[in-house]
Write an enzyme that holds these catalytic residues in place. Structure first.
Site, PDB file in Angstrom:
ATOM      1  N   THR A   1       0.733  -1.256   0.028  1.00 29.86           N
ATOM      2  CA  THR A   1       0.150   0.118  -0.001  1.00 29.86           C
ATOM      3  C   THR A   1       0.845   1.378  -0.022  1.00 29.86           C
ATOM      4  O   THR A   1       1.967   1.230   0.564  1.00 29.86           O
ATOM      5  CB  THR A   1      -0.978   0.023   1.203  1.00 29.86           C
ATOM      6  OG1 THR A   1      -1.517   1.200   1.417  1.00 29.86           O
ATOM      7  CG2 THR A   1       0.050  -0.350   2.500  1.00 29.86           C
TER       8      THR A   1
ATOM      9  N   TYR B   1      -2.091  -0.636  11.017  1.00 25.43           N
ATOM     10  CA  TYR B   1      -2.108  -1.288   9.780  1.00 25.43           C
ATOM     11  C   TYR B   1      -1.031  -0.915   8.742  1.00 25.43           C
ATOM     12  O   TYR B   1      -0.460  -1.924   8.401  1.00 25.43           O
ATOM     13  CB  TYR B   1      -3.610  -0.868   8.928  1.00 25.43           C
ATOM     14  CG  TYR B   1      -3.424  -0.987   7.437  1.00 25.43           C
ATOM     15  CD1 TYR B   1      -3.319  -2.290   7.012  1.00 25.43           C
ATOM     16  CD2 TYR B   1      -3.262   0.061   6.456  1.00 25.43           C
ATOM     17  CE1 TYR B   1      -3.494  -2.542   5.633  1.00 25.43           C
ATOM     18  CE2 TYR B   1      -3.349  -0.368   5.192  1.00 25.43           C
ATOM     19  CZ  TYR B   1      -3.433  -1.708   4.743  1.00 25.43           C
ATOM     20  OH  TYR B   1      -3.214  -1.990   3.325  1.00 25.43           O
TER      21      TYR B   1
ATOM     22  N   LYS C   1       2.151  -3.479   7.299  1.00 27.47           N
ATOM     23  CA  LYS C   1       2.459  -3.432   5.857  1.00 27.47           C
ATOM     24  C   LYS C   1       3.676  -3.055   5.429  1.00 27.47           C
ATOM     25  O   LYS C   1       4.516  -3.790   4.843  1.00 27.47           O
ATOM     26  CB  LYS C   1       1.455  -2.784   4.937  1.00 27.47           C
ATOM     27  CG  LYS C   1      -0.019  -3.119   4.883  1.00 27.47           C
ATOM     28  CD  LYS C   1      -0.192  -4.629   4.593  1.00 27.47           C
ATOM     29  CE  LYS C   1      -0.020  -4.537   3.016  1.00 27.47           C
ATOM     30  NZ  LYS C   1      -0.238  -5.946   2.647  1.00 27.47           N
TER      31      LYS C   1
ATOM     32  N   LYS D   1     -15.446   0.158   4.194  1.00 24.86           N
ATOM     33  CA  LYS D   1     -14.421   1.140   3.610  1.00 24.86           C
ATOM     34  C   LYS D   1     -15.275   2.251   3.150  1.00 24.86           C
ATOM     35  O   LYS D   1     -16.748   1.999   2.750  1.00 24.86           O
ATOM     36  CB  LYS D   1     -13.748   0.548   2.474  1.00 24.86           C
ATOM     37  CG  LYS D   1     -12.753  -0.903   2.902  1.00 24.86           C
ATOM     38  CD  LYS D   1     -11.395  -0.349   3.665  1.00 24.86           C
ATOM     39  CE  LYS D   1     -11.114  -1.469   4.182  1.00 24.86           C
ATOM     40  NZ  LYS D   1     -10.547  -2.576   3.471  1.00 24.86           N
TER      41      LYS D   1
END
Ligand code: NAD
Ligand code: DAU
Length: 361
Positions: free
Chosen positions: A132, A158, A162, A197
């Site tokens: 991401t 998060y 990642k 989302k």
């Protein structure tokens, strides 16, 4: 030949499996734990000649080793992850477990498998890690967009998880010679996105005439890419990417959250009119803790080297997305399960009434 796709029953994974197969790609095997975000019905109807779903955890050493010996894949595309920033703030543990420890296990099993390959198979083998743009942190309004050399500066559990997985992938390439590729993509939208989302949440709340919860002032900026443009780019990276490289992918479509929500409202007014403007449902609620202000991706390297060229402009893709949610009410009902209702209640409280949950500023 077979390609192993982890997380293939989630939003991007489903679009990847369906798009790649419809473009005539070879057999895909999906490994997916089917968390709340994974849905086996997304992949129903695919023949076993073209696709198999294995339900399991990327952190399960024996299972992953067994899949390697059974299918002998020529590549892995790693999409499996916990992916929602708000959930990572609510409870980071699963993010560390899957995104960090799970990816580590996948890399370990891949390394063992890779070491067992003959020279030709090893030459062709690839590990594509899907990451991401959030690993780069937050941009000021006038700062240039993220490039592949922007320093990592993750701000949420998060994005930190990642970033950790990206570093592990890099280290396995550098130390063990594993042929890795990494992509860092901006916000995706499109069919099959779980309605926690921003875009699907606003579409479904709008259809139900519920409040549309905009965090803080709504001036945070995201760079939107239609999901099929992303998954076609992943195929290009897999086939033509240079081993060891990372590629930034994005739609060069920067929008503030308020712009996105207002556009969703206009589309709902047109496609599902109620006689009242959907924009009346917008409510500003308490901001996300540590909320990144702006993301923007410079996809110049992918454009120059692998021919990346998104084909769907934001307004067109958003209309197709709203239409998809209108036409797929059974899918929506199936994912709005008890678990989903619990999350919405925990995250937003009772919007419209005074100070519950996030509704208090
Ligand atoms: P998603 O949450 O919709 O899907 C994730 C999938 O992974 C689900 O099917 C889930 O069941 C599966 N999964 C979770 N934990 C697992 C485990 N331990 N073992 C096996 N499967 C597991 O996520 P998404 O939006 O489709 O994102 C896919 C990937 O792309 C993620 O790695 C995410 O970080 C990355 N990404 C997403 C976006 C975006 O805008 N959605 C943008 C850039 C990158
Ligand atoms: O940038 C890529 C990332 O995009 C991916 O890595 C993540 O997996 C994906 O979830 C997404 O992260 P965001 O946090 O940007 O997406 P989300 O849809 O959660 O939120 C988009 C913006 O909208 C963000 O600024 C927060 C805001 N928002 C979100 C929700 C759910 C609201 O204002 N209200 C909401 O209810």
């Amino acid at each position: 030949m077979t390609v192993l796709v982890t997380g293939g029953a989630g939003f991007i994974g489903t679009n990847l499996v369906l798009t790649w197969l419809s473009d005539g790609f070879e057999k895909l095997v999906t490994l997916d734990k089917l968390t709340y975000a994974g849905n086996r019905r997304n992949l129903d109807g695919l023949s076993s000649e073209h696709h198999e779903l294995v339900v399991g955890d990327i952190g399960d050493r024996e299972l992953v080793a067994c899949l390697f010996s059974q299918y002998r894949p020529r590549a892995i595309v790693n999409l499996a992850a916990e992916s929602h920033v708000d959930r990572s703030i609510d409870g980071p543990g699963d993010f560390i477990e899957t995104n960090v420890v799970g990816t580590f296990n996948l890399l370990e099993q891949t390394r063992r498998y890779f070491d067992s390959l003959g020279p030709q198979e090893a030459e062709n083998f690839r590990f594509l890690h899907v990451s991401t743009d959030e690993v780069y942190g937050s941009l000021g309004p006038l700062e240039p967009a993220f490039t592949e050399t922007t320093p990592y500066c993750p701000n949420s559990p998060y994005s930190a998880s990642k970033a950790a997985s990206d570093h592990l992938v890099r280290a396995y390439g550098h130390t063990y010679g594993l042929p890795t590729l990494t992509t860092n993509c901006s916000n995706n939208y499109g069919p099959y996105q779980f309605p926690e989302k921003l875009i699907p949440l606003m579409v479904l709340n709008g259809l139900a005439e519920k409040p549309l919860p905009v965090y803080g002032d709504g001036q945070q900026v995201r760079d939107w890419l239609f999901v099929t443009d992303h998954v076609r780019a992943l195929k290009q990276v897999l086939e033509n990417g240079e081993v060891g490289q990372t590629y930034n992918l994005g739609g060069e479509a920067e929008k503030s959250n308020l712009e996105v929500v207002s556009l969703v409202c206009t589309l709902l007014d047109e496609l599902a009119p109620t006689g009242r403007p959907h924009a009346n449902l917008i409510e500003h609620v308490r901001d996300r803790p540590g909320h990144d202000r702006r993301y923007a991706v410079n996809p110049g390297k992918a454009r120059r080297t692998i021919g990346f060229a998104p084909s769907i402009i934001f307004e067109e893709g958003l209309k197709a997305t709203v239409q998809w949610y209108l036409e797929n009410r059974a899918w929506v009902a199936s994912v709005q399960s008890g678990e989903y209702r619990n999350w919405i209640e925990r995250q937003y409280g009772t919007l419209g009434s005074a100070d519950k949950g996030r509704a208090s500023r």
